[in-house]
Design an enzyme around this catalytic site. Structure first.
Site, PDB file in Angstrom:
ATOM      1  N   PHE A  63       0.822  -1.313  -0.076  1.00 18.15           N
ATOM      2  CA  PHE A  63       0.068  -0.024  -0.040  1.00 18.15           C
ATOM      3  C   PHE A  63       0.912   1.224   0.001  1.00 18.15           C
ATOM      4  O   PHE A  63       1.847   1.407   0.930  1.00 18.15           O
ATOM      5  CB  PHE A  63      -1.048  -0.110   1.254  1.00 18.15           C
ATOM      6  CG  PHE A  63      -2.128  -1.022   1.067  1.00 18.15           C
ATOM      7  CD1 PHE A  63      -3.487  -0.723   0.717  1.00 18.15           C
ATOM      8  CD2 PHE A  63      -1.921  -2.022   1.625  1.00 18.15           C
ATOM      9  CE1 PHE A  63      -4.198  -1.200   0.734  1.00 18.15           C
ATOM     10  CE2 PHE A  63      -2.913  -3.093   1.526  1.00 18.15           C
ATOM     11  CZ  PHE A  63      -4.220  -2.689   1.285  1.00 18.15           C
ATOM     12  N   ALA A  65       0.487   4.977   0.867  1.00 16.84           N
ATOM     13  CA  ALA A  65      -0.379   5.755   1.327  1.00 16.84           C
ATOM     14  C   ALA A  65       0.224   7.134   1.271  1.00 16.84           C
ATOM     15  O   ALA A  65       0.868   7.684   2.067  1.00 16.84           O
ATOM     16  CB  ALA A  65      -0.586   5.618   2.998  1.00 16.84           C
ATOM     17  N   GLY A  66      -0.228   7.793   0.242  1.00 19.34           N
ATOM     18  CA  GLY A  66       0.462   9.185  -0.204  1.00 19.34           C
ATOM     19  C   GLY A  66      -0.370  10.209   0.105  1.00 19.34           C
ATOM     20  O   GLY A  66      -1.511  10.181   0.567  1.00 19.34           O
ATOM     21  N   SER A  67       0.078  11.439   0.018  1.00 18.76           N
ATOM     22  CA  SER A  67      -0.608  12.788   0.409  1.00 18.76           C
ATOM     23  C   SER A  67      -1.865  12.983  -0.609  1.00 18.76           C
ATOM     24  O   SER A  67      -2.696  13.539  -0.054  1.00 18.76           O
ATOM     25  CB  SER A  67       0.352  13.630   0.336  1.00 18.76           C
ATOM     26  OG  SER A  67       0.801  14.153  -0.898  1.00 18.76           O
ATOM     27  N   SER A  68      -1.873  12.441  -1.698  1.00 22.94           N
ATOM     28  CA  SER A  68      -2.891  12.631  -2.572  1.00 22.94           C
ATOM     29  C   SER A  68      -3.971  11.533  -2.806  1.00 22.94           C
ATOM     30  O   SER A  68      -4.864  11.834  -3.571  1.00 22.94           O
ATOM     31  CB  SER A  68      -2.249  13.147  -4.158  1.00 22.94           C
ATOM     32  OG  SER A  68      -1.583  12.178  -4.735  1.00 22.94           O
ATOM     33  N   GLU A 183      11.908   6.038   0.631  1.00 18.60           N
ATOM     34  CA  GLU A 183      11.174   6.352  -0.743  1.00 18.60           C
ATOM     35  C   GLU A 183      11.820   6.347  -2.167  1.00 18.60           C
ATOM     36  O   GLU A 183      11.470   5.728  -3.114  1.00 18.60           O
ATOM     37  CB  GLU A 183       9.929   7.418  -0.520  1.00 18.60           C
ATOM     38  CG  GLU A 183       8.956   7.519  -1.645  1.00 18.60           C
ATOM     39  CD  GLU A 183       8.012   8.802  -1.258  1.00 18.60           C
ATOM     40  OE1 GLU A 183       7.288   9.172  -1.856  1.00 18.60           O
ATOM     41  OE2 GLU A 183       8.228   9.240  -0.007  1.00 18.60           O
ATOM     42  N   VAL A 209      14.057  11.129 -10.366  1.00 20.78           N
ATOM     43  CA  VAL A 209      13.443  12.301  -9.872  1.00 20.78           C
ATOM     44  C   VAL A 209      12.146  11.815  -9.774  1.00 20.78           C
ATOM     45  O   VAL A 209      11.374  11.745 -10.755  1.00 20.78           O
ATOM     46  CB  VAL A 209      13.626  13.643 -10.432  1.00 20.78           C
ATOM     47  CG1 VAL A 209      12.833  14.781  -9.590  1.00 20.78           C
ATOM     48  CG2 VAL A 209      15.136  14.100 -10.564  1.00 20.78           C
ATOM     49  N   LEU A 211       8.506  13.182  -8.236  1.00 22.92           N
ATOM     50  CA  LEU A 211       7.819  14.330  -7.476  1.00 22.92           C
ATOM     51  C   LEU A 211       6.302  14.077  -7.009  1.00 22.92           C
ATOM     52  O   LEU A 211       5.343  13.912  -7.869  1.00 22.92           O
ATOM     53  CB  LEU A 211       7.567  15.568  -8.781  1.00 22.92           C
ATOM     54  CG  LEU A 211       6.824  16.783  -8.103  1.00 22.92           C
ATOM     55  CD1 LEU A 211       7.563  17.574  -7.045  1.00 22.92           C
ATOM     56  CD2 LEU A 211       6.645  17.744  -9.515  1.00 22.92           C
ATOM     57  N   GLY A 212       6.252  13.780  -5.862  1.00 22.09           N
ATOM     58  CA  GLY A 212       4.973  13.510  -5.216  1.00 22.09           C
ATOM     59  C   GLY A 212       4.223  14.569  -4.760  1.00 22.09           C
ATOM     60  O   GLY A 212       4.569  15.932  -5.325  1.00 22.09           O
TER      61      GLY A 212
END
Length: 459
Positions: A63, A65-68, A183, A209, A211-212
């Protein structure tokens, strides 16, 4: 000549009955055993586990679990750690919005939001292998931004969900907030694994690179000599270099994560610079922007957005040249850049870079890999910044309504991040990637595969 008399079949059986019994009895026993085994409930057959016996494959559930948003990835490996198909694809990938960090005040609701993803993941794993299949949950910058207490409450609720409502192999330490270096390292492993570069020299690998929403990571392999020159870090800070051993080769991996400089977090940093009226907001828009626990005023200047003024704000937000680096090359905020070198010359750029380029129309959205120059982000930004919010609706139908006011800002920031922040030549070709071709299919260019490779390699 005497004629040989032919006996009847019963006569022949009677005459050779001893031989018949010796052959027939074992044959009957073998057939009987096979019948009993195939009729036993719960017996494992090739139909139950596609592709053969249980020992020939293993699964991993990761899983993100990102910010977006939250995403689940399910991978299947053979004994050589090569990917196998799941439902005609090389991974199961499902996602939902919003992410766990949106439930800061309700940890149970945060955990429950993962249930649809969990059910889908379990459905593609043969029942007999579920208890052997490890599950990990890696929360990224969104949860890091909440602080220790709030994020731990959410993670504990997720642990309890997996322990009591999942049939997968669960360990409490498999649910955690990833630090940025993890990450970035996992993302580097993912892309180099899929592109067939692991096991080769560091000079033949590619840099990444990623970009999250909340953070951006840079990772690439460097020489042992450059690794020895890495500056010392303070206690509690992540080391600049990780030593990895993958497919028979040692790598020194430069990796750094910049918290607050993912695309969504960077909007907040730029709005702090601009104040009540922003030169980066499309003309005619007046609203507010929420990130984390903060709300920022997001109103356009009366004259609309300005590319040049927005670029100034983005560079200030990046704090390029602050503090100055005396004896080494740095990116922004005084961060050592790893020394450069062959491991960085071929750069793969992922996540929001691909999304915005696709939405702005300068790459084909149907192709998950595209070669572009950073300068193309600048050109796209100049076009977008000239428009009002109403004109942009018609010009960019693929941009989500809540992202549209920030299109100028996002494209300006992405150009500034690459060129001013990471010192990438604006005319150097880089590879924008959403998925990476692998065999006859495509796999998401995301860190969970790197994590899955690690967990699948563990005893």
């Amino acid at each position: 000549m005497r004629r040989v008399r032919q006996g009847s079949i019963p006569d022949i059986i009677q005459r050779y009955r001893g031989i018949v019994l010796v052959v027939a009895v074992p044959l009957f026993l073998v057939c009987f055993i096979l019948f009993v085994v195939s009729s036993t409930p719960g017996s494992i057959s090739r139909k139950a586990i596609p592709g053969g016996l249980a020992g020939s494959r293993s699964y991993a559930v990761i899983f993100d679990a990102g910010s977006s948003g939250s995403r689940v990835h399910v991978f299947c490996f053979d004994k050589n750690l090569d990917l196998l198909h799941i439902e005609k694809k090389l991974e199961l990938f499902e996602h939902i919005k919003p992410g766990l960090s949106a439930y800061a005040n309700d940890p149970q609701q945060a955990a429950d939001s993962l249930i649809p993803l969990l059910e889908k993941a379990e459905s593609v794993i043969p029942e007999g292998l579920r208890h052997k299949t490890p599950v990990r949950v890696g929360a990224t910058a969104g949860l890091r931004a909440l602080g220790d207490e709030a994020s731990e409450q959410i993670l504990q609720a997720v642990r309890e969900l997996l322990q009591h409502k999942s049939s997968l192999k669960f360990q409490s330490d498999g649910v955690t907030v990833l630090d940025g270096t993890q990450e970035g390292a996992y993302q580097w492993v993912t892309i180099n694994y899929l592109s067939g570069r692991l096991g080769k020299s560091y000079a033949d690998t590619v840099g990444v690179v990623d970009l999250g929403g909340g953070s951006v990571q840079m990772a690439y392999a460097i020489s042992e000599e450059d690794a020895k020159r890495a500056p010392k870090v303070s206690d509690g800070e992540d080391s600049y270099v990780q030593k990895l051993f993958l497919k028979g080769s040692h790598y020194y991996l430069y990796v750094h994560s910049y918290l607050h400089y993912g695309l969504l977090a960077a909007r907040a940093e730029i709005l702090k610079i601009s104040g009540d009226v922003s030169n980066c907001i499309l003309g005619g828009y007046h609203g507010s922007y929420e990130y984390g626990d903060e709300t920022y005023k997001a109103s356009a200047s009366p004259s609309g957005a300005s590319y040049s003024k927005c670029k100034d704000d983005a560079v200030k937000a990046l704090r390029v040249g602050e503090p100055a680096c005396a004896n080494m090359k740095c990116t922004f905020r005084g961060i050592w850049n790893g020394g450069g070198g062959d491991g960085q010359k071929n750069l793969f750029v992922a996540s929001f870079f691909f999304d915005r380029a696709s939405e702005a129309g300068f790459i084909d959205s149907n192709n998950p890999v595209a070669k572009v120059k950073p300068a193309e982000f600048e050109e796209a930004a100049k076009r977008a910044c000239q428009l009002s919010i109403e004109d942009a609706k018609a010009a960019y139908p693929r941009v989500a309504t809540d992202n549209l006011p920030y299109l100028c800002m996002d494209l300006v920031y992405q150009y500034a991040l690459l060129v001013d922040g990471f010192d990438v030549d604006p005319n150097l070709y880089i590879t924008l990637v959403k998925q990476v071709p692998y065999g006859d299919s495509f796999v998401e260019a995301a860190w969970p595969l790197g994590s899955a490779i690690e967990v699948a390699s563990s005893p």
